[in-house]
Enzyme design. Sequence first.
Site, short mmCIF file in Angstrom:
data_model
loop_
_atom_site.label_atom_id
_atom_site.label_comp_id
_atom_site.label_asym_id
_atom_site.label_seq_id
_atom_site.Cartn_x
_atom_site.Cartn_y
_atom_site.Cartn_z
N LYS A 22 -38.88 -89.55 -6.94
CA LYS A 22 -39.95 -90.53 -7.19
C LYS A 22 -41.29 -89.81 -7.35
CE LYS A 22 -41.98 -92.74 -3.59
NZ LYS A 22 -43.44 -92.67 -3.61
N ASN A 23 -41.60 -88.95 -6.38
CA ASN A 23 -42.93 -88.34 -6.39
C ASN A 23 -43.13 -87.38 -7.56
OD1 ASN A 23 -43.62 -89.84 -4.21
ND2 ASN A 23 -43.55 -88.17 -2.72
N ARG A 94 -50.87 -95.62 -4.55
CA ARG A 94 -51.87 -94.55 -4.54
C ARG A 94 -51.68 -93.56 -5.70
NH1 ARG A 94 -55.52 -91.59 -1.62
NH2 ARG A 94 -55.21 -89.35 -1.73
N CYS A 118 -49.23 -97.18 0.61
CA CYS A 118 -48.77 -97.43 1.97
C CYS A 118 -49.96 -97.44 2.93
CB CYS A 118 -47.83 -96.30 2.41
SG CYS A 118 -46.20 -96.40 1.69
N ARG A 123 -56.48 -92.01 3.48
CA ARG A 123 -56.09 -91.50 2.17
C ARG A 123 -57.22 -91.52 1.13
NH1 ARG A 123 -49.96 -93.28 1.02
NH2 ARG A 123 -49.78 -91.12 0.49
N PRO A 124 -58.27 -90.78 1.38
CA PRO A 124 -59.38 -90.75 0.44
C PRO A 124 -59.07 -89.88 -0.79
CG PRO A 124 -59.81 -89.28 2.27
CD PRO A 124 -58.48 -89.89 2.52
N MET A 125 -60.07 -89.73 -1.68
CA MET A 125 -59.86 -88.93 -2.90
C MET A 125 -60.86 -87.81 -3.04
SD MET A 125 -58.60 -91.33 -5.99
CE MET A 125 -58.60 -89.93 -7.10
N ASP A 126 -61.54 -87.46 -1.92
CA ASP A 126 -62.60 -86.46 -2.02
C ASP A 126 -62.11 -85.11 -2.57
OD1 ASP A 126 -61.12 -86.45 0.33
OD2 ASP A 126 -62.68 -85.48 1.51
N LEU A 127 -60.90 -84.72 -2.24
CA LEU A 127 -60.40 -83.41 -2.70
C LEU A 127 -60.14 -83.41 -4.21
CD1 LEU A 127 -57.93 -82.87 0.29
CD2 LEU A 127 -60.15 -81.76 -0.02
N ASP A 308 -42.80 -87.16 4.93
CA ASP A 308 -42.00 -88.27 4.39
C ASP A 308 -40.60 -88.35 5.00
OD1 ASP A 308 -44.11 -89.01 2.84
OD2 ASP A 308 -43.27 -88.33 0.93
N ILE A 330 -50.05 -84.80 8.92
CA ILE A 330 -50.51 -85.06 7.54
C ILE A 330 -51.24 -86.39 7.44
CG2 ILE A 330 -49.82 -85.22 5.11
CD1 ILE A 330 -49.26 -82.46 6.28
N ARG A 400 -39.63 -99.55 -3.40
CA ARG A 400 -40.57 -98.62 -4.02
C ARG A 400 -39.97 -97.23 -4.13
NH1 ARG A 400 -45.76 -97.85 -1.03
NH2 ARG A 400 -45.88 -96.40 -2.76
C1 UD1 Z 1 -48.04 -87.12 -1.72
C2 UD1 Z 1 -46.77 -87.93 -1.78
C3 UD1 Z 1 -46.51 -88.59 -0.44
C4 UD1 Z 1 -46.49 -87.56 0.68
C5 UD1 Z 1 -47.76 -86.71 0.64
C6 UD1 Z 1 -47.74 -85.56 1.64
C7 UD1 Z 1 -46.72 -88.62 -4.11
C8 UD1 Z 1 -46.79 -89.74 -5.09
N1 UD1 Z 1 -46.92 -88.95 -2.81
O1 UD1 Z 1 -49.09 -88.04 -1.46
O2 UD1 Z 1 -45.24 -89.27 -0.50
O3 UD1 Z 1 -46.42 -88.21 1.92
O4 UD1 Z 1 -47.93 -86.15 -0.68
O5 UD1 Z 1 -46.64 -84.75 1.43
O6 UD1 Z 1 -46.45 -87.49 -4.47
N2 UD1 Z 1 -56.47 -86.31 1.61
C9 UD1 Z 1 -57.83 -86.27 1.72
N3 UD1 Z 1 -58.57 -86.27 0.57
C10 UD1 Z 1 -58.01 -86.27 -0.67
C11 UD1 Z 1 -56.61 -86.29 -0.76
C12 UD1 Z 1 -55.85 -86.31 0.40
O7 UD1 Z 1 -58.38 -86.26 2.81
O8 UD1 Z 1 -58.74 -86.25 -1.66
C13 UD1 Z 1 -55.65 -86.33 2.84
C14 UD1 Z 1 -54.84 -87.61 2.95
O9 UD1 Z 1 -55.59 -88.65 3.50
C15 UD1 Z 1 -53.69 -87.18 3.81
C16 UD1 Z 1 -53.48 -85.72 3.43
O10 UD1 Z 1 -54.69 -85.30 2.79
O11 UD1 Z 1 -54.03 -87.26 5.17
C17 UD1 Z 1 -52.30 -85.48 2.50
O12 UD1 Z 1 -52.50 -86.15 1.29
P1 UD1 Z 1 -51.93 -85.63 -0.10
O13 UD1 Z 1 -51.26 -84.31 0.06
O14 UD1 Z 1 -53.01 -85.77 -1.11
O15 UD1 Z 1 -50.81 -86.72 -0.36
P2 UD1 Z 1 -50.61 -87.60 -1.65
O16 UD1 Z 1 -50.71 -86.76 -2.87
O17 UD1 Z 1 -51.41 -88.83 -1.56
#
Ligand code: UD1
Length: 422
Positions: A22-23, A94, A118, A123-127, A308, A330, A400
Amino acid sequence: MDSILVTGNGPLNGQIPIAGAKNACLTLMPATLLSEEPLTLTNAPRLSDIKTMTALLQSLGAEVSALQDGQVIAMSSHDLTSQTADYDIVRKMRASNLVLGPLLARFGQAVVSLPGGCAIGARPMDLHVEGLEALGAEIELKDGYLHAKAPGGLKGAVHEMRFASVGATENIVMAATLAKGTTVLKNAAREPEIVDLVECLRKMGAQISGEGTSTIEIQGVDCLHGATHQVVTDRIELGTYMLAPAICGGEVELLGGRMSLVSSFVEKLEAAGVSVSETEKGLKVARKNGRVRAVDVVTEPFPGFPTDLQAQMMALMCTAEGTSVLEERIFENRFMHAPELTRMGAQIEVHGGTATVTGVEQLKGAPVMATDLRASVSLILAGLAAEGETTVSRVYHLDRGYEHVVRKLEGVGAKIERIKGE
Ligand code: UD1
């Protein structure tokens, strides 16, 4: 709303086919936006998240067709009509945020709603934003939407991420494929889904090296072309079904499974007393005698133990001999399955990001509620091992991420059925 009825029924034996990831599929699909030519994915999983991504790409003007019962996804982004990912679709999942990098790279602009998904943390997008800004994008948050533009096009840069985010790595790598010059992304995520994305991008003509390590180098090219790509095996579905014979006893072969996708997870299973071996067709998991032993787990980015699989591993530990400590590093708030498992007789104490589980000899069936995707399947696993009937409600979470869950588990002898709701 539908629910799933599981009746504990002893050991499981047979084979379970594992679907495409899926991912991986959710990041490969937005890659179509990078090229005018068609991108076709094979071995795609049949899941509601894939339908959500299909709807999102179609809302941007892409042509997306599901062929061969959904296992093949044929896409063309020749005539895109919009660069705006609307809240109505993005809030459902997301991974919708993965259109940001490709749209920005191809059109120099994108407007993407901040995502939902979920309820397992902030789960922000700053990175994502920091990485794209390093490539020259200007990004503003207005009314819940990220407005991104790069009027003169994106430019390659050296960027180190503060945390190895999977999604941010994917967005930045996709954006950098069409940037001018070289991008070096440090502290990149190393997940197999990123390796799969890079392999696909390379077939489309991208110049990338270092995937699977923490430094990825991308040499920008003028345009990408069409390709056909087979989606990698779903390591989370694989790990989930490996836990079925571990928790119920028996011997199950997971078709398409590979050790390299789940090595840290296998280490823990073996430490718990479960045997795992490679076969010609995949992986075989067996538990023959007695209860499993308690093991401690810390979730980490790949190649560490995957977050996961934490909920599913907790279900196993609920039946283990001894006490195990599961530390979630995580996502905050990813123990919502704990109170539900407790309803089935599990002994779990949660303090912040740590759950202490004292195994019990026998779980008992109960009505429980799925709270997120992985939590829902952990309750099914617990139900398989419990005495009596377990009804898992709110199974839309399950749809999902797991295709044909009832059929797959029935195939190895589980007593499980889907009850249609209103
Ligand atoms: C992906 C997977 C998800 C898995 C996760 C961690 C997909 C579609 N989803 O989610 O199933 O659980 O990897 O292996 O591939 N974070 C920030 N800022 C950001 C981005 C992330 O602080 O800009 C934090 C998140 O809140 C979280 C952590 O980083 O605590 C991990 O997130 P990330 O690795 O980005 O996971 P996803 O890509 O959302």
